[in-house]
Design a protein around this motif. Structure first.
Motif, PDB file in Angstrom:
ATOM      1  N   HIS A 177      -6.561   5.711  -3.533  1.00 59.82           N
ATOM      2  CA  HIS A 177      -5.252   5.114  -3.231  1.00 59.82           C
ATOM      3  C   HIS A 177      -5.203   3.663  -3.739  1.00 59.82           C
ATOM      4  O   HIS A 177      -4.255   3.243  -4.400  1.00 59.82           O
ATOM      5  CB  HIS A 177      -5.054   5.188  -1.714  1.00 59.82           C
ATOM      6  CG  HIS A 177      -3.738   4.707  -1.213  1.00 59.82           C
ATOM      7  ND1 HIS A 177      -3.170   5.190  -0.066  1.00 59.82           N
ATOM      8  CD2 HIS A 177      -2.889   3.774  -1.669  1.00 59.82           C
ATOM      9  CE1 HIS A 177      -2.022   4.586   0.148  1.00 59.82           C
ATOM     10  NE2 HIS A 177      -1.826   3.708  -0.808  1.00 59.82           N
ATOM     11  N   GLU A 200      -6.201   7.762   5.651  1.00 62.96           N
ATOM     12  CA  GLU A 200      -7.027   8.106   4.487  1.00 62.96           C
ATOM     13  C   GLU A 200      -8.388   7.474   4.688  1.00 62.96           C
ATOM     14  O   GLU A 200      -8.499   6.260   4.791  1.00 62.96           O
ATOM     15  CB  GLU A 200      -6.405   7.573   3.196  1.00 62.96           C
ATOM     16  CG  GLU A 200      -5.130   8.283   2.825  1.00 62.96           C
ATOM     17  CD  GLU A 200      -4.539   7.761   1.523  1.00 62.96           C
ATOM     18  OE1 GLU A 200      -5.276   7.682   0.529  1.00 62.96           O
ATOM     19  OE2 GLU A 200      -3.355   7.425   1.527  1.00 62.96           O
ATOM     20  N   LEU A 201      -9.422   8.306   4.724  1.00 60.78           N
ATOM     21  CA  LEU A 201     -10.754   7.807   5.034  1.00 60.78           C
ATOM     22  C   LEU A 201     -11.594   7.615   3.779  1.00 60.78           C
ATOM     23  O   LEU A 201     -11.056   7.340   2.722  1.00 60.78           O
ATOM     24  CB  LEU A 201     -11.411   8.742   6.054  1.00 60.78           C
ATOM     25  CG  LEU A 201     -10.627   8.815   7.382  1.00 60.78           C
ATOM     26  CD1 LEU A 201     -11.232   9.826   8.320  1.00 60.78           C
ATOM     27  CD2 LEU A 201     -10.548   7.457   8.054  1.00 60.78           C
ATOM     28  N   ASP A 258     -12.840   9.470   1.759  1.00 63.03           N
ATOM     29  CA  ASP A 258     -12.642  10.362   0.620  1.00 63.03           C
ATOM     30  C   ASP A 258     -11.356  10.113  -0.171  1.00 63.03           C
ATOM     31  O   ASP A 258     -11.204  10.646  -1.267  1.00 63.03           O
ATOM     32  CB  ASP A 258     -12.706  11.833   1.081  1.00 63.03           C
ATOM     33  CG  ASP A 258     -11.711  12.144   2.191  1.00 63.03           C
ATOM     34  OD1 ASP A 258     -11.134  11.200   2.753  1.00 63.03           O
ATOM     35  OD2 ASP A 258     -11.519  13.338   2.486  1.00 63.03           O
ATOM     36  N   PHE A 259     -10.390   9.324   0.368  1.00 63.32           N
ATOM     37  CA  PHE A 259      -9.151   9.099  -0.388  1.00 63.32           C
ATOM     38  C   PHE A 259      -8.690   7.646  -0.478  1.00 63.32           C
ATOM     39  O   PHE A 259      -7.961   7.284  -1.388  1.00 63.32           O
ATOM     40  CB  PHE A 259      -7.999   9.957   0.166  1.00 63.32           C
ATOM     41  CG  PHE A 259      -7.978  11.339  -0.407  1.00 63.32           C
ATOM     42  CD1 PHE A 259      -7.481  11.569  -1.688  1.00 63.32           C
ATOM     43  CD2 PHE A 259      -8.479  12.416   0.310  1.00 63.32           C
ATOM     44  CE1 PHE A 259      -7.478  12.843  -2.242  1.00 63.32           C
ATOM     45  CE2 PHE A 259      -8.486  13.703  -0.230  1.00 63.32           C
ATOM     46  CZ  PHE A 259      -7.986  13.906  -1.508  1.00 63.32           C
ATOM     47  N   GLY A 264       0.821  -1.218   0.000  1.00 63.84           N
ATOM     48  CA  GLY A 264       0.000   0.000   0.000  1.00 63.84           C
ATOM     49  C   GLY A 264       0.850   1.261   0.000  1.00 63.84           C
ATOM     50  O   GLY A 264       0.459   2.279  -0.549  1.00 63.84           O
ATOM     51  N   LEU A 265       2.025   1.184   0.629  1.00 59.56           N
ATOM     52  CA  LEU A 265       2.930   2.337   0.646  1.00 59.56           C
ATOM     53  C   LEU A 265       3.839   2.337  -0.583  1.00 59.56           C
ATOM     54  O   LEU A 265       4.679   3.210  -0.741  1.00 59.56           O
ATOM     55  CB  LEU A 265       3.777   2.343   1.932  1.00 59.56           C
ATOM     56  CG  LEU A 265       3.010   2.547   3.244  1.00 59.56           C
ATOM     57  CD1 LEU A 265       3.969   2.478   4.428  1.00 59.56           C
ATOM     58  CD2 LEU A 265       2.273   3.876   3.252  1.00 59.56           C
ATOM     59  N   ILE A 294       8.570  14.637   3.879  1.00 60.00           N
ATOM     60  CA  ILE A 294       7.312  14.015   3.446  1.00 60.00           C
ATOM     61  C   ILE A 294       6.680  13.275   4.626  1.00 60.00           C
ATOM     62  O   ILE A 294       7.330  13.042   5.641  1.00 60.00           O
ATOM     63  CB  ILE A 294       7.522  13.008   2.289  1.00 60.00           C
ATOM     64  CG1 ILE A 294       8.490  11.879   2.714  1.00 60.00           C
ATOM     65  CG2 ILE A 294       8.019  13.704   1.034  1.00 60.00           C
ATOM     66  CD1 ILE A 294       8.486  10.678   1.794  1.00 60.00           C
ATOM     67  N   THR A 295       5.420  12.938   4.470  1.00 58.79           N
ATOM     68  CA  THR A 295       4.728  12.091   5.444  1.00 58.79           C
ATOM     69  C   THR A 295       4.402  10.771   4.759  1.00 58.79           C
ATOM     70  O   THR A 295       3.907  10.763   3.636  1.00 58.79           O
ATOM     71  CB  THR A 295       3.436  12.766   5.929  1.00 58.79           C
ATOM     72  OG1 THR A 295       3.781  14.006   6.539  1.00 58.79           O
ATOM     73  CG2 THR A 295       2.707  11.888   6.954  1.00 58.79           C
ATOM     74  N   VAL A 296       4.696   9.657   5.442  1.00 56.97           N
ATOM     75  CA  VAL A 296       4.389   8.329   4.917  1.00 56.97           C
ATOM     76  C   VAL A 296       3.363   7.680   5.845  1.00 56.97           C
ATOM     77  O   VAL A 296       3.517   7.735   7.064  1.00 56.97           O
ATOM     78  CB  VAL A 296       5.668   7.452   4.859  1.00 56.97           C
ATOM     79  CG1 VAL A 296       5.344   6.030   4.418  1.00 56.97           C
ATOM     80  CG2 VAL A 296       6.703   8.066   3.930  1.00 56.97           C
ATOM     81  N   GLY A 297       2.339   7.088   5.274  1.00 56.84           N
ATOM     82  CA  GLY A 297       1.391   6.313   6.078  1.00 56.84           C
ATOM     83  C   GLY A 297       0.326   7.122   6.784  1.00 56.84           C
ATOM     84  O   GLY A 297      -0.122   6.752   7.862  1.00 56.84           O
ATOM     85  N   ALA A 298      -0.095   8.223   6.169  1.00 55.70           N
ATOM     86  CA  ALA A 298      -1.145   9.052   6.787  1.00 55.70           C
ATOM     87  C   ALA A 298      -2.509   8.366   6.683  1.00 55.70           C
ATOM     88  O   ALA A 298      -2.718   7.506   5.842  1.00 55.70           O
ATOM     89  CB  ALA A 298      -1.199  10.418   6.097  1.00 55.70           C
TER      90      ALA A 298
END
Lengths: 397, 103
Positions: free
Chosen positions: A225, A217-218, A220-221, A101-102, A211-215
């Motif tokens: 993804h 996501e509900l 809406d995103f 996923g990442l 950067i941000t990794v692993g935020a």
């Protein structure tokens, strides 16, 4: 690229994998030992201790931690590898999905072994088949040569900017991992040139571009993804082909999604993954000498699943026997069977599809069992229907 | 919401956030299914709503209630629930508001 001079060596499957890893020399290897993968990690730790590689070797307390450490390392911008088998792979489960996923191109040899219970250390494909929908590319290897070749190609496939997905390289536990084989290997310099550097366009250890990794996501995103991830798996197919072409120019060994052996005029054929292909090939030759139009389809790439190409390759057959070395426990046949049959659906003409489940828990599969499968296929070809769709081969009644 | 969010072809790979400190741009008001509607005529400016709002979405200037920041109001209804006046804060469904706006 000109053809490389190659060395001929006699090593086991696990040594071949460890050698490939040594030649790739990843930035980070985080691993935990489990039979029958243990040798890989043991050999690799010797390379580290002897200063033959500069890899950061992380001895972790579990496979969950091994995969987590690889995720962290890959997100930081490092080329990361690990290796596992069976219950070790099962313990990685949630982190497998996170790696995919990442979009972190971790390469992991999986030495196929039966999942417990009952506890068993020998070969079947229940471990990697269970991870088939985790978003990892899966390459299967008939022998040590293919395992070595697949590892080197896996690095290129996974790290391609159009792909950026993790890759499992599967090989059969003990049958391949612990058997001595004569194979051709490249020099370290040739491997270094072939695999190149891992240069992700965004990485955690780039202080100039945080950067941000692993935020989170509900609603809406998350879906967007996953849609993107699904596309990466689709796009990996032409990359797998292109990397195989380049590898063939370098080594003379040509790989594709599958190998079609004596399929051109075949009436009946079996389909297998991994080491049983060698035995099946010998049985096909034997049957051909007796005038039976037998063929073999050996699948190398299970993810992405080459459904359209497989359907094309199987179209001319009367009957095909899909041999699964994993039960699936779905009451609907093994995982390979289910996917192949689904790929054939909707074609104007397609063969009768039977499923033969074999070799669970390392049960030896000899020519007699594969002959039994072909006998079943020929019987079905003559009758125009199957006596039963799913048959367990080599099990006591 | 009126503003179209980016599609899967536009978003960064693997859910990466490529800019630092952009959480403020994420409008959590998108989550709201109920919306508080404020009636200035009925309001006594006691500011109970301002005290209780968990999202600091009640706008106040010079000791007076001025409105609701709908970019961050999640529609929990605490403001309307504790409001001592009748009709100063009423919860309505987002659907009814957007349907009205569209007609």
């Amino acid at each position: 690229m000109s053809r490389a001079q190659q060395n001929r060596v006699a090593i086991t499957g696990n040594e071949a994998v460890a050698l490939a890893m040594k030649q790739v020399e990843p930035d980070v290897v985080a691993a935990y030992p489990i039979t029958p993968q243990t040798d890989i990690v043991q050999y690799f730790s010797s390379f580290v201790a002897d200063g033959e590689v500069q890899t950061e070797f992380v001895t972790v307390e579990s496979e969950h931690s091994a995969m987590s450490a690889c995720v962290g390392a890959a997100a930081a911008g490092a080329r990361a590898m690990t290796a596992t088998s069976a219950n070790g792979l099962a313990l990685m489960w949630e982190v497998l999905y996170i790696a995919a996923g990442l979009r972190l191109p971790i390469v992991m040899p999986v030495v196929n072994r039966a999942l417990s219970a009952p506890i068993n250390i020998h070969c079947d494909h229940s471990d990697s088949m269970g991870a088939r929908d985790s978003g990892w590319i899966q390459l299967y290897s008939e022998d040590a040569q293919e395992a070595y070749d697949n590892i080197l190609q896996a690095v290129r496939i996974g790290e391609h900017p159009d792909v950026l997905l993790p890759v499992m390289v599967c090989l059969d536990g003990f049958i391949i991992s612990h058997s001595l084989e004569n194979l051709k290997v490249l020099d370290k310099e040739q491997v270094t040139a072939f695999v190149g550097d891992y240069r992700p366009d965004a990485r955690l250890l780039d202080a100039k571009r945080p950067i941000t990794v692993g935020a989170l996501e509900l609603q809406d995103f998350y879906f967007e993804h996953k849609r993107q991830e699904a596309e990466a798996m689709v796009r990996s197919a032409p990359i797998i082909e292109a990397v195989a072409d380049e590898y063939a120019r370098l080594t003379g060994r040509k790989y594709s999604f599958f190998e079609a052996y004596r399929m051109d005029d075949a009436e009946v054929a079996v389909m297998v993954l991994n080491s049983a292909a060698g035995t099946a090939r010998a049985v096909v030759d034997q049957l051909r000498r007796r005038g039976v139009r037998a063929g073999l389809l050996k699948l190398r790439v299970f993810r992405p699943f080459p459904g359209a190409a497989l359907a094309e390759a199987l179209a001319g057959l009367s009957v095909v026997g899909i041999m699964d070395r994993a039960e699936g426990l779905s009451a609907a046949g093994g995982p390979l069977f289910v996917e192949v049959r689904s790929a054939l659906l909707g074609r104007p003409r397609h063969p009768l599809v039977l499923n033969h489940i074999y070799g669970l828990g390392g049960r030896d599969v000899g020519p007699d069992q594969i002959e039994q499968v072909f006998a079943d296929l020929l019987r079905a070809a003559e009758a125009g229907e199957a006596r039963q769709q799913v048959t367990h081969i080599g099990v006591r009644d | 919401m009126s503003e179209r969010k980016p599609g899967w072809k536009q978003i960064p790979r693997g859910g990466l956030i490529l800019e630092a400190g952009n959480a403020a741009q994420y409008l959590t008001g998108d989550w709201r299914s109920l919306r508080p509607v404020w009636d200035p005529e009925a309001c006594s400016h006691c500011l109970f709503c301002w005290v209780y709002c968990p999202d600091a979405a009640i706008l106040v200037a010079e000791g007076k209630m001025k409105g609701i920041n709908l970019d961050f109001c999640k529609g929990c209804g605490i403001c309307a629930n504790q409001c001592p006046r009748t009709g100063a804060l009423t919860m309505v469904t987002e659907g009814s508001v957007t349907a009205q706006a569209g007609s």
